[in-house]
Design a protein around this motif. Structure first.
Motif, PDB file in Angstrom:
ATOM      1  N   MET A   1       0.847  -1.202   0.000  1.00 32.39           N
ATOM      2  CA  MET A   1       0.000   0.000   0.000  1.00 32.39           C
ATOM      3  C   MET A   1       0.877   1.244   0.000  1.00 32.39           C
ATOM      4  O   MET A   1       1.838   1.344   0.759  1.00 32.39           O
ATOM      5  CB  MET A   1      -0.917   0.007   1.230  1.00 32.39           C
ATOM      6  CG  MET A   1      -1.887   1.185   1.255  1.00 32.39           C
ATOM      7  SD  MET A   1      -3.133   1.091   2.568  1.00 32.39           S
ATOM      8  CE  MET A   1      -2.152   1.534   4.002  1.00 32.39           C
ATOM      9  N   ALA A   2       0.565   2.200  -0.856  1.00 30.91           N
ATOM     10  CA  ALA A   2       1.347   3.424  -0.946  1.00 30.91           C
ATOM     11  C   ALA A   2       1.133   4.305   0.288  1.00 30.91           C
ATOM     12  O   ALA A   2       0.058   4.327   0.875  1.00 30.91           O
ATOM     13  CB  ALA A   2       0.960   4.193  -2.203  1.00 30.91           C
ATOM     14  N   THR A   3       2.180   5.040   0.658  1.00 33.18           N
ATOM     15  CA  THR A   3       2.074   5.973   1.779  1.00 33.18           C
ATOM     16  C   THR A   3       1.408   7.270   1.320  1.00 33.18           C
ATOM     17  O   THR A   3       1.263   7.539   0.128  1.00 33.18           O
ATOM     18  CB  THR A   3       3.463   6.304   2.338  1.00 33.18           C
ATOM     19  OG1 THR A   3       4.203   7.020   1.321  1.00 33.18           O
ATOM     20  CG2 THR A   3       4.217   5.036   2.726  1.00 33.18           C
ATOM     21  N   ALA A   4       1.038   8.093   2.295  1.00 34.15           N
ATOM     22  CA  ALA A   4       0.411   9.381   1.980  1.00 34.15           C
ATOM     23  C   ALA A   4       1.342  10.249   1.139  1.00 34.15           C
ATOM     24  O   ALA A   4       0.893  10.934   0.208  1.00 34.15           O
ATOM     25  CB  ALA A   4       0.037  10.100   3.273  1.00 34.15           C
ATOM     26  N   LYS A   5       2.643  10.203   1.438  1.00 41.60           N
ATOM     27  CA  LYS A   5       3.579  11.035   0.673  1.00 41.60           C
ATOM     28  C   LYS A   5       3.783  10.483  -0.734  1.00 41.60           C
ATOM     29  O   LYS A   5       3.931  11.255  -1.688  1.00 41.60           O
ATOM     30  CB  LYS A   5       4.919  11.155   1.402  1.00 41.60           C
ATOM     31  CG  LYS A   5       5.835  12.193   0.777  1.00 41.60           C
ATOM     32  CD  LYS A   5       6.931  12.661   1.717  1.00 41.60           C
ATOM     33  CE  LYS A   5       8.026  11.628   1.826  1.00 41.60           C
ATOM     34  NZ  LYS A   5       9.203  12.154   2.553  1.00 41.60           N
ATOM     35  N   GLU A   6       3.777   9.169  -0.899  1.00 40.03           N
ATOM     36  CA  GLU A   6       3.892   8.583  -2.230  1.00 40.03           C
ATOM     37  C   GLU A   6       2.694   8.945  -3.097  1.00 40.03           C
ATOM     38  O   GLU A   6       2.838   9.255  -4.284  1.00 40.03           O
ATOM     39  CB  GLU A   6       4.043   7.061  -2.124  1.00 40.03           C
ATOM     40  CG  GLU A   6       5.394   6.619  -1.600  1.00 40.03           C
ATOM     41  CD  GLU A   6       5.439   5.134  -1.271  1.00 40.03           C
ATOM     42  OE1 GLU A   6       6.555   4.590  -1.208  1.00 40.03           O
ATOM     43  OE2 GLU A   6       4.358   4.527  -1.063  1.00 40.03           O
ATOM     44  N   ILE A   7       1.497   8.911  -2.502  1.00 38.28           N
ATOM     45  CA  ILE A   7       0.300   9.317  -3.234  1.00 38.28           C
ATOM     46  C   ILE A   7       0.414  10.797  -3.609  1.00 38.28           C
ATOM     47  O   ILE A   7       0.121  11.187  -4.748  1.00 38.28           O
ATOM     48  CB  ILE A   7      -0.972   9.087  -2.401  1.00 38.28           C
ATOM     49  CG1 ILE A   7      -1.194   7.590  -2.122  1.00 38.28           C
ATOM     50  CG2 ILE A   7      -2.186   9.707  -3.088  1.00 38.28           C
ATOM     51  CD1 ILE A   7      -1.647   6.779  -3.303  1.00 38.28           C
ATOM     52  N   ALA A   8       0.831  11.624  -2.658  1.00 37.67           N
ATOM     53  CA  ALA A   8       0.978  13.057  -2.922  1.00 37.67           C
ATOM     54  C   ALA A   8       1.966  13.312  -4.046  1.00 37.67           C
ATOM     55  O   ALA A   8       1.714  14.143  -4.931  1.00 37.67           O
ATOM     56  CB  ALA A   8       1.424  13.780  -1.651  1.00 37.67           C
ATOM     57  N   LYS A   9       3.076  12.617  -4.027  1.00 39.88           N
ATOM     58  CA  LYS A   9       4.076  12.785  -5.083  1.00 39.88           C
ATOM     59  C   LYS A   9       3.494  12.402  -6.437  1.00 39.88           C
ATOM     60  O   LYS A   9       3.726  13.077  -7.446  1.00 39.88           O
ATOM     61  CB  LYS A   9       5.319  11.947  -4.784  1.00 39.88           C
ATOM     62  CG  LYS A   9       6.439  12.131  -5.798  1.00 39.88           C
ATOM     63  CD  LYS A   9       7.660  11.299  -5.446  1.00 39.88           C
ATOM     64  CE  LYS A   9       8.789  11.547  -6.455  1.00 39.88           C
ATOM     65  NZ  LYS A   9       8.406  11.253  -7.846  1.00 39.88           N
ATOM     66  N   GLY A  10       2.733  11.301  -6.467  1.00 39.57           N
ATOM     67  CA  GLY A  10       2.110  10.885  -7.711  1.00 39.57           C
ATOM     68  C   GLY A  10       1.145  11.930  -8.239  1.00 39.57           C
ATOM     69  O   GLY A  10       1.133  12.234  -9.435  1.00 39.57           O
ATOM     70  N   LEU A  11       0.344  12.514  -7.353  1.00 38.72           N
ATOM     71  CA  LEU A  11      -0.607  13.548  -7.755  1.00 38.72           C
ATOM     72  C   LEU A  11       0.117  14.789  -8.286  1.00 38.72           C
ATOM     73  O   LEU A  11      -0.308  15.400  -9.272  1.00 38.72           O
ATOM     74  CB  LEU A  11      -1.502  13.934  -6.584  1.00 38.72           C
ATOM     75  CG  LEU A  11      -2.411  12.831  -6.018  1.00 38.72           C
ATOM     76  CD1 LEU A  11      -3.195  13.356  -4.823  1.00 38.72           C
ATOM     77  CD2 LEU A  11      -3.367  12.297  -7.078  1.00 38.72           C
ATOM     78  N   LEU A  12       1.224  15.145  -7.643  1.00 33.81           N
ATOM     79  CA  LEU A  12       2.014  16.288  -8.104  1.00 33.81           C
ATOM     80  C   LEU A  12       2.665  15.994  -9.460  1.00 33.81           C
ATOM     81  O   LEU A  12       2.680  16.849 -10.353  1.00 33.81           O
ATOM     82  CB  LEU A  12       3.096  16.627  -7.078  1.00 33.81           C
ATOM     83  CG  LEU A  12       2.621  17.296  -5.788  1.00 33.81           C
ATOM     84  CD1 LEU A  12       3.716  17.236  -4.726  1.00 33.81           C
ATOM     85  CD2 LEU A  12       2.216  18.748  -6.042  1.00 33.81           C
ATOM     86  N   ASP A  13       3.181  14.788  -9.627  1.00 29.40           N
ATOM     87  CA  ASP A  13       3.891  14.433 -10.862  1.00 29.40           C
ATOM     88  C   ASP A  13       2.993  14.510 -12.089  1.00 29.40           C
ATOM     89  O   ASP A  13       3.451  14.879 -13.178  1.00 29.40           O
ATOM     90  CB  ASP A  13       4.488  13.030 -10.752  1.00 29.40           C
ATOM     91  CG  ASP A  13       5.710  12.964  -9.844  1.00 29.40           C
ATOM     92  OD1 ASP A  13       6.261  14.042  -9.528  1.00 29.40           O
ATOM     93  OD2 ASP A  13       6.105  11.848  -9.458  1.00 29.40           O
ATOM     94  N   ILE A  14       1.720  14.147 -11.933  1.00 27.89           N
ATOM     95  CA  ILE A  14       0.813  14.162 -13.087  1.00 27.89           C
ATOM     96  C   ILE A  14      -0.019  15.447 -13.138  1.00 27.89           C
ATOM     97  O   ILE A  14      -0.915  15.588 -13.963  1.00 27.89           O
ATOM     98  CB  ILE A  14      -0.122  12.937 -13.102  1.00 27.89           C
ATOM     99  CG1 ILE A  14      -1.059  12.945 -11.891  1.00 27.89           C
ATOM    100  CG2 ILE A  14       0.684  11.642 -13.177  1.00 27.89           C
ATOM    101  CD1 ILE A  14      -2.152  11.892 -11.960  1.00 27.89           C
ATOM    102  N   GLU A  15       0.303  16.375 -12.235  1.00 27.73           N
ATOM    103  CA  GLU A  15      -0.365  17.675 -12.164  1.00 27.73           C
ATOM    104  C   GLU A  15      -1.861  17.550 -11.861  1.00 27.73           C
ATOM    105  O   GLU A  15      -2.669  18.359 -12.313  1.00 27.73           O
ATOM    106  CB  GLU A  15      -0.122  18.488 -13.434  1.00 27.73           C
ATOM    107  CG  GLU A  15       1.356  18.789 -13.652  1.00 27.73           C
ATOM    108  CD  GLU A  15       1.618  19.672 -14.855  1.00 27.73           C
ATOM    109  OE1 GLU A  15       0.767  19.709 -15.773  1.00 27.73           O
ATOM    110  OE2 GLU A  15       2.667  20.330 -14.873  1.00 27.73           O
ATOM    111  N   ALA A  16      -2.200  16.510 -11.108  1.00 28.33           N
ATOM    112  CA  ALA A  16      -3.558  16.426 -10.568  1.00 28.33           C
ATOM    113  C   ALA A  16      -3.712  17.434  -9.439  1.00 28.33           C
ATOM    114  O   ALA A  16      -4.824  17.850  -9.126  1.00 28.33           O
ATOM    115  CB  ALA A  16      -3.840  15.015 -10.063  1.00 28.33           C
ATOM    116  N   VAL A  17      -2.591  17.806  -8.842  1.00 28.91           N
ATOM    117  CA  VAL A  17      -2.578  18.850  -7.809  1.00 28.91           C
ATOM    118  C   VAL A  17      -1.546  19.903  -8.195  1.00 28.91           C
ATOM    119  O   VAL A  17      -0.417  19.566  -8.560  1.00 28.91           O
ATOM    120  CB  VAL A  17      -2.231  18.279  -6.421  1.00 28.91           C
ATOM    121  CG1 VAL A  17      -2.152  19.399  -5.399  1.00 28.91           C
ATOM    122  CG2 VAL A  17      -3.263  17.257  -5.981  1.00 28.91           C
TER     123      VAL A  17
END
Length: 212
Positions: A1-17
């Motif tokens: 399971m991904a951590t909160a920071k890994e999810i956040a990084k993924g969202l930032l990388d694809i510019e979802a955030v």
């Protein structure tokens, strides 16, 4: 399971955030915001989508092992509920923002039996108003709503208080603090921006956060 920071990084990388403290976005309410979130973009990125959906599935299994049905919020939560339900081999449906004005006039789509244990799948929790409306609609239909699993939460005081008052438990895959940490580490914002971004989240209507 991904951590909160890994999810956040993924969202930032694809510019979802996006985090843009020096060029804030304007919300529909008129509030100037340093953050913009569109988790629909996870659906167009297979790697991030896989991480998000698998983490939703694991969270449902760990936090709500007695769950019988997943219900997505309309419209952003529908795809996430469908994919997570496929991973878990569970039934799913979704809740409209209002009753249809044709056909059977359904608000809840998919088979839902009175007393069934439901987990709501939501993409984003801000002030939590729309999420609570979905929970209330399910409760009125006789569902036993165990809680909510969301991709991201701003952690706004208003949202936290509303969820508590409605007796709704939420588990988010990622959150604002994890996002800030990932954004600083990747050079998207300066460490000096963190406190003013937190000030915005504490009181979005107070524009003093915009002053460095």
């Amino acid at each position: 399971m991904a951590t909160a920071k890994e999810i956040a990084k993924g969202l930032l990388d694809i510019e979802a955030v996006f985090l843009r403290p020096d060029q804030p976005f304007t919300w529909a309410s008129g509030i100037k915001s340093p953050i913009y979130c569109d988790n629909r973009l996870t659906l167009t990125s297979p790697a991030v989508r896989r991480m998000v959906e698998e983490t939703i599935a694991v969270t449902v299994k760990e936090k709500y092992p007695q769950a019988e049905v997943l219900m997505g919020t309309s419209t952003a939560g529908i795809a996430h509920a469908a994919i997570a339900a496929w991973i878990l081999d569970m039934p799913m449906g979704y809740v409209r923002s209002g009753n249809k004005d044709h056909g059977r006039g359904n608000r809840i789509e998919g088979r839902l039996l009175p007393g069934q244990k439901v987990v709501v799948i939501e993409d984003l929790i801000s002030t939590a108003g729309s999420c609570i409306e979905v929970v209330e609609a399910l409760r009125e239909a006789g569902a036993d709503v165990l809680g909510v699993v969301s991709i991201f939460t701003y952690g706004m005081k208003k949202g936290i208080e509303r969820l508590a008052a409605a007796g709704v438990e939420n588990h988010s895959l990622s959150n604002f603090d994890a996002l800030l940490e990932a954004a600083v580490e990747s050079g998207r914002i300066e460490a000096s921006d963190v406190e003013r971004l937190k000030a915005f989240m504490a009181n979005p209507s107070d524009e003093r956060w915009m002053k460095k």
